[in-house]
Design a protein around this motif. Sequence first.
Motif, PDB file in Angstrom:
ATOM      1  N   GLY A  19       0.818  -1.200   0.000  1.00  8.08           N
ATOM      2  CA  GLY A  19       0.000   0.000   0.000  1.00  8.08           C
ATOM      3  C   GLY A  19       0.852   1.250   0.000  1.00  8.08           C
ATOM      4  O   GLY A  19       2.008   1.225   0.410  1.00  8.08           O
ATOM      5  N   SER A  20       0.281   2.329  -0.494  1.00  8.34           N
ATOM      6  CA  SER A  20       0.936   3.634  -0.520  1.00  8.34           C
ATOM      7  C   SER A  20      -0.121   4.699  -0.332  1.00  8.34           C
ATOM      8  O   SER A  20      -1.282   4.519  -0.699  1.00  8.34           O
ATOM      9  N   SER A  21       0.301   5.838   0.223  1.00 12.08           N
ATOM     10  CA  SER A  21      -0.613   6.970   0.367  1.00 12.08           C
ATOM     11  C   SER A  21       0.158   8.260   0.120  1.00 12.08           C
ATOM     12  O   SER A  21       1.370   8.306   0.294  1.00 12.08           O
ATOM     13  N   TRP A  22      -0.576   9.304  -0.289  1.00 11.59           N
ATOM     14  CA  TRP A  22       0.021  10.598  -0.576  1.00 11.59           C
ATOM     15  C   TRP A  22      -1.063  11.661  -0.539  1.00 11.59           C
ATOM     16  O   TRP A  22      -2.250  11.359  -0.611  1.00 11.59           O
ATOM     17  N   VAL A  23      -0.639  12.909  -0.416  1.00 10.58           N
ATOM     18  CA  VAL A  23      -1.570  14.035  -0.519  1.00 10.58           C
ATOM     19  C   VAL A  23      -1.475  14.532  -1.953  1.00 10.58           C
ATOM     20  O   VAL A  23      -0.390  14.877  -2.430  1.00 10.58           O
ATOM     21  N   ASN A  24      -2.605  14.579  -2.653  1.00  9.52           N
ATOM     22  CA  ASN A  24      -2.567  15.012  -4.045  1.00  9.52           C
ATOM     23  C   ASN A  24      -2.652  16.531  -4.161  1.00  9.52           C
ATOM     24  O   ASN A  24      -2.774  17.234  -3.161  1.00  9.52           O
ATOM     25  N   LYS A  25      -2.583  17.040  -5.378  1.00  9.44           N
ATOM     26  CA  LYS A  25      -2.527  18.491  -5.597  1.00  9.44           C
ATOM     27  C   LYS A  25      -3.797  19.220  -5.148  1.00  9.44           C
ATOM     28  O   LYS A  25      -3.762  20.405  -4.889  1.00  9.44           O
ATOM     29  N   THR A  26      -4.900  18.517  -5.039  1.00 11.47           N
ATOM     30  CA  THR A  26      -6.144  19.162  -4.603  1.00 11.47           C
ATOM     31  C   THR A  26      -6.287  19.134  -3.083  1.00 11.47           C
ATOM     32  O   THR A  26      -7.270  19.633  -2.550  1.00 11.47           O
ATOM     33  N   GLY A  27      -5.305  18.532  -2.389  1.00 12.31           N
ATOM     34  CA  GLY A  27      -5.351  18.463  -0.934  1.00 12.31           C
ATOM     35  C   GLY A  27      -5.993  17.189  -0.415  1.00 12.31           C
ATOM     36  O   GLY A  27      -6.030  16.961   0.791  1.00 12.31           O
ATOM     37  N   GLY A  28      -6.500  16.365  -1.299  1.00 12.29           N
ATOM     38  CA  GLY A  28      -7.085  15.087  -0.887  1.00 12.29           C
ATOM     39  C   GLY A  28      -6.011  14.028  -0.695  1.00 12.29           C
ATOM     40  O   GLY A  28      -4.856  14.199  -1.085  1.00 12.29           O
ATOM     41  N   VAL A  29      -6.397  12.945  -0.085  1.00 10.46           N
ATOM     42  CA  VAL A  29      -5.466  11.843   0.135  1.00 10.46           C
ATOM     43  C   VAL A  29      -5.668  10.811  -0.961  1.00 10.46           C
ATOM     44  O   VAL A  29      -6.781  10.340  -1.200  1.00 10.46           O
ATOM     45  N   GLY A  30      -4.567  10.480  -1.635  1.00  4.15           N
ATOM     46  CA  GLY A  30      -4.597   9.413  -2.633  1.00  4.15           C
ATOM     47  C   GLY A  30      -4.010   8.157  -2.023  1.00  4.15           C
ATOM     48  O   GLY A  30      -3.189   8.228  -1.096  1.00  4.15           O
ATOM     49  N   PHE A  31      -4.407   7.017  -2.531  1.00  7.32           N
ATOM     50  CA  PHE A  31      -3.862   5.768  -2.000  1.00  7.32           C
ATOM     51  C   PHE A  31      -3.997   4.674  -3.030  1.00  7.32           C
ATOM     52  O   PHE A  31      -4.803   4.770  -3.971  1.00  7.32           O
ATOM     53  N   ARG A  32      -3.207   3.658  -2.846  1.00  4.88           N
ATOM     54  CA  ARG A  32      -3.333   2.412  -3.613  1.00  4.88           C
ATOM     55  C   ARG A  32      -2.945   1.284  -2.679  1.00  4.88           C
ATOM     56  O   ARG A  32      -2.091   1.452  -1.804  1.00  4.88           O
TER      57      ARG A  32
END
Length: 161
Positions: free
Chosen positions: A65-78
Amino acid sequence: MPRFFYHSKKADPPKFVTSVPLLFEHLRTLRTLFQNSEPTLRLIRGASIAEAAYVFGDASGEGFGSSWVNKTGGVGFRFGVWGKEGDGSSSNYRELRNLVETLERLGELVGREVFLFTDNSVSESIAAKGSSKSPKLYDLVVRLYRLEMMYLCKLEIVHVG
């Protein structure tokens, strides 16, 4: 003729040498990285206001798994479980592959400095060295370099405990 290398007690260097196994792989990599007619720029230090990205990744046992904050401020994950590609592979391979595949899918890399956080010190070490004796890990390092060249970004893998 000047000698630029260490001078041994032998009078002349050998006429033939045996190549190491990774030589041919390294030559293939150089051909891939330098296939463009113009040199590819690499981001060393931004000259203007830049944006950093933070990605956290882990691949324990059968899952990843991975997570990040995207450019819109939301949290992305896989996240997911390894299929056949995870069978018999090392935890070092799974950890680095998770990070590389996350970056390849992220698509928000242009001009950014990206910090990838992992609990795997081997991933950090081989990314910093830029090479590995393991062919699978070596291929992943090359994919990291290609991402940096393609998106003019700076990738930093950081080990966290």
